[in-house]
Write an enzyme that holds these catalytic residues in place. Sequence first.
Site: not given
Length: 277
Positions: A81-82, A133, A179-180, A207, A209, A231
Amino acid sequence: MLVNSKAMLSKAKKENYAIPATNFIDLDSARTFVTVAEKLNKPLILPFAQAHKDLISLEEAALIGQYLANKVSVPVALHLDHGEDFEFIKEAIELGFTSVMIDASKESLENNIKLTKEVVEYAHQKEVTVEAELGHVGAGTNYENHETTDSIYTEVKDVEIFLKETQVDSLAVSIGTAHGAYKGTPVLNFDRLKEISAICEVPLVLHGGSSSGTNNLNRCATSGISKINIFTDFLQAAYRMNKENKPKDYLEMKQLSNQAMAGVLENCYKVFATKDA
């Protein structure tokens, strides 16, 4: 069973559901995710992010992912990932990752295409699938003040050019997630998703989510998104479980954490409308 992501994502795109991509940071989290997938007979994408290389090494992540995937009957893609640079991505491929992401989303369109093409040409020789992306999914520590994030929506006009030039297997798009953790629930641009989905032949990825809202995620999964990354929700659920139950020792803390993360993934499979493997 260890596979690349091509067949599972193609099926998800065709049948209008999404597959969870559950970032792992140790043996316990990876084992929990794979165990749930096997129990429910669902496909799984098991990502390890380059940003977490200081928690466990890339070699450790490869060994964990391959060992667990090969123990179960459901398809599991071990995904980087990333990935931030070509050398790290090449190392992941050589270690046995079956899927990789090149994240050059902060670059210009021209440079993003150039870097992605290099990765695709190398990975496809090894039968490894590639995600890229377009647009940029930034950080979401305070969603209510959207100016504090560096997210940039994916431009529809760039999608066809990017896909034609790069030949990527899946494309992560930016439609309002980050993210986060958020303060509040994000407002997603479903019109933009519809426009992109209408012209995009490859599976789309979301991404950021975590904490994006059950209704938002279900709508994404049934409206063109084939893979959703989660995550932070796992970490927060494990923390809450331990805070509420006050474990007496480290072993109980681990058991509670695994239990909480398993519950999150089971719910993701429902929300994402994931069909059986």
